[in-house]
Design a protein around this motif. Sequence first.
Motif, PDB file in Angstrom:
ATOM      1  N   THR A  82       0.856  -1.168  -0.254  1.00  0.00           N
ATOM      2  CA  THR A  82      -0.098  -0.081   0.019  1.00  0.00           C
ATOM      3  C   THR A  82       0.785   1.277  -0.183  1.00  0.00           C
ATOM      4  O   THR A  82       0.644   2.246  -0.527  1.00  0.00           O
ATOM      5  N   SER A  83       1.934   1.166   0.582  1.00  0.00           N
ATOM      6  CA  SER A  83       2.747   2.567   0.857  1.00  0.00           C
ATOM      7  C   SER A  83       3.304   2.455  -0.538  1.00  0.00           C
ATOM      8  O   SER A  83       3.602   3.901  -1.050  1.00  0.00           O
ATOM      9  N   TRP A  84       3.699   1.741  -1.467  1.00  0.00           N
ATOM     10  CA  TRP A  84       4.020   1.953  -2.845  1.00  0.00           C
ATOM     11  C   TRP A  84       3.061   2.693  -3.599  1.00  0.00           C
ATOM     12  O   TRP A  84       3.272   3.361  -4.376  1.00  0.00           O
ATOM     13  N   ILE A 115       8.653   5.433   2.112  1.00  0.00           N
ATOM     14  CA  ILE A 115       7.399   5.257   2.881  1.00  0.00           C
ATOM     15  C   ILE A 115       7.081   4.028   3.551  1.00  0.00           C
ATOM     16  O   ILE A 115       7.138   2.966   2.842  1.00  0.00           O
ATOM     17  N   SER A 116       6.873   4.007   4.790  1.00  0.00           N
ATOM     18  CA  SER A 116       6.430   2.900   5.555  1.00  0.00           C
ATOM     19  C   SER A 116       5.620   3.194   6.579  1.00  0.00           C
ATOM     20  O   SER A 116       5.878   4.063   7.549  1.00  0.00           O
ATOM     21  N   GLN A 117       4.434   2.394   6.801  1.00  0.00           N
ATOM     22  CA  GLN A 117       3.713   2.704   7.976  1.00  0.00           C
ATOM     23  C   GLN A 117       4.220   2.286   9.229  1.00  0.00           C
ATOM     24  O   GLN A 117       4.518   3.106  10.019  1.00  0.00           O
ATOM     25  N   GLU A 145       9.434  -0.605   9.655  1.00  0.00           N
ATOM     26  CA  GLU A 145       9.982  -1.773  10.043  1.00  0.00           C
ATOM     27  C   GLU A 145      10.335  -2.900   8.943  1.00  0.00           C
ATOM     28  O   GLU A 145      10.682  -4.167   9.041  1.00  0.00           O
ATOM     29  N   THR A 146       9.667  -2.604   7.680  1.00  0.00           N
ATOM     30  CA  THR A 146       9.676  -3.339   6.533  1.00  0.00           C
ATOM     31  C   THR A 146      11.300  -3.355   5.981  1.00  0.00           C
ATOM     32  O   THR A 146      11.898  -2.582   5.778  1.00  0.00           O
ATOM     33  N   ALA A 147      11.319  -4.785   6.053  1.00  0.00           N
ATOM     34  CA  ALA A 147      12.878  -5.241   5.878  1.00  0.00           C
ATOM     35  C   ALA A 147      13.360  -4.759   4.388  1.00  0.00           C
ATOM     36  O   ALA A 147      14.433  -4.195   4.367  1.00  0.00           O
ATOM     37  N   LYS A 172      -8.175  -7.963  -2.299  1.00  0.00           N
ATOM     38  CA  LYS A 172      -7.650  -9.498  -2.186  1.00  0.00           C
ATOM     39  C   LYS A 172      -7.341  -9.757  -0.994  1.00  0.00           C
ATOM     40  O   LYS A 172      -7.518 -11.025  -0.495  1.00  0.00           O
ATOM     41  N   GLU A 173      -6.595  -8.788  -0.207  1.00  0.00           N
ATOM     42  CA  GLU A 173      -6.110  -9.229   1.103  1.00  0.00           C
ATOM     43  C   GLU A 173      -7.222  -9.516   2.105  1.00  0.00           C
ATOM     44  O   GLU A 173      -6.735 -10.458   2.848  1.00  0.00           O
ATOM     45  N   ILE A 174      -8.279  -8.910   2.079  1.00  0.00           N
ATOM     46  CA  ILE A 174      -9.193  -9.247   3.170  1.00  0.00           C
ATOM     47  C   ILE A 174     -10.593 -10.322   2.648  1.00  0.00           C
ATOM     48  O   ILE A 174     -10.947 -10.744   3.626  1.00  0.00           O
TER      49      ILE A 174
HETATM   50  O1  M6R Z   1       4.713  -0.968   7.101  1.00  0.00           O
HETATM   51  P1  M6R Z   1       4.869  -0.769   5.679  1.00  0.00           P
HETATM   52  O2  M6R Z   1       3.972   0.509   5.096  1.00  0.00           O
HETATM   53  O3  M6R Z   1       6.132  -0.713   5.168  1.00  0.00           O
HETATM   54  O4  M6R Z   1       4.100  -1.913   4.937  1.00  0.00           O
HETATM   55  C1  M6R Z   1       4.231  -2.289   3.560  1.00  0.00           C
HETATM   56  C2  M6R Z   1       3.234  -3.395   3.201  1.00  0.00           C
HETATM   57  O5  M6R Z   1       3.570  -4.448   3.747  1.00  0.00           O
HETATM   58  C3  M6R Z   1       1.836  -2.877   3.579  1.00  0.00           C
HETATM   59  O6  M6R Z   1       1.366  -1.874   2.946  1.00  0.00           O
HETATM   60  C4  M6R Z   1       0.640  -4.068   3.084  1.00  0.00           C
HETATM   61  O7  M6R Z   1       0.777  -4.109   1.534  1.00  0.00           O
HETATM   62  C5  M6R Z   1      -0.670  -3.934   3.750  1.00  0.00           C
HETATM   63  N1  M6R Z   1      -0.960  -5.119   4.272  1.00  0.00           N
HETATM   64  C6  M6R Z   1      -1.497  -3.517   2.681  1.00  0.00           C
HETATM   65  O8  M6R Z   1      -2.820  -3.358   3.413  1.00  0.00           O
END
Ligand code: M6R
Length: 366
Positions: A60-62, A104-106, A109-111, A245-247
């Motif tokens: 989603t951040s992408w 961009i990252s919520q 912590e995304t590796a 898709k995801e939910i």
């Molecule tokens: O924490 P981040 O924004 O780095 O996470 C990136 C993705 O893993 C995250 O956006 C994922 O696609 C979500 N489950 C979307 O709803």
Amino acid sequence: EKGGFDHFMLKEIYEQPRSIKDCMRGRIYPEEGKVQLGGIKEFAEKLKNIDRIIIVACGTSWHAGLVGEYLIEEYARIPVEVEYASEFRYRNPIITEKDVVIAISQSGETADTMAAIEMAKERGATIFGICNVAGASIPRLTHAGVYTHAGPEIGVASTKAFTAQVTVLTLMAFYMAQQKGTITTSKLIELLTELDHIPEKIQVALASNDLIKEVAEKIKDSTNCLFLGRGSGFPVALEGALKLKEISYIHAEGYPAAEMKHGPIALIDEEMPVVFIATQNSSYEKVISNIQEVKARKGKVIAIVTQGDTEVKKMADYCIEIPDANEAFLPLLATIPLQLLSYHIAVMRGCNVDQPRNLAKSVTVE
Ligand code: M6R
């Protein structure tokens, strides 16, 4: 803790008028036509002369990054590339000291996003972060950054964090434009005044919830679903498809509407719901002809339209209205009904909305 809502996801969807307000607080001055971003202010001079911006992120951040690309190129006239962090880090990209990388990252912590930052940093780029979780790893790795201030997001499917990321990118685009002089103060006054009222318009978009539930009921048993949009409606389509898709575990794809005839059109029959971002903006007429192409093949059309629309209503099976707004703010509004649509479909299918199978809130392994 869910504040009276059945799920965290729904609570977080409904929090968006407030989370976006929090994100803008102290950063926009509509009367003066000024944007202030304390987090990146020491780079204000540098921003006048950068050649290029590279945005790295996942999921989603992408998608938020793709919206950022439209906005930064449109207003600040700086070329932007948006990369999946996982691809970027492994393909020996060309990066120089003159580049600014925005990660961009919520979760922060995304590796893969962290690894992309480290690589770009080694090659001399300036790194900005857009994160939601204060003090997470990514804000510590970057040179500067802007927090989204959306508050904790518990649902695995990102909702309010996405709209807050888009809000920050909107502010960054305006800030860079202001620094570079590619926007006039009067234009900024106009845009910021409208942006200031976006939370109220999101409230209006949320009020279509009952109608969206009815639409969800009609398409909940589909096995596939297409999401189409043009311009900044394209990343919104991608995000709508990812949410579904995801939910709900329905296979969904997002496409630029004009690409449909280069392949996906072969999938369309009476079983195929197609969700269009069909608001009244520069690509409106083009989207209408794409809708006609789907209807001619008996596809079921669900359209996100501007309040008061009459043209699309003549063709679409279901229309969901959102308030009219400058094209720059379209992604913030058009995303709302898509979040609700996915949510209701997933609930109707008995899915675990807040914790979908096989997914984790932060992906700390590559
Ligand atoms: O924490 P981040 O924004 O780095 O996470 C990136 C993705 O893993 C995250 O956006 C994922 O696609 C979500 N489950 C979307 O709803």
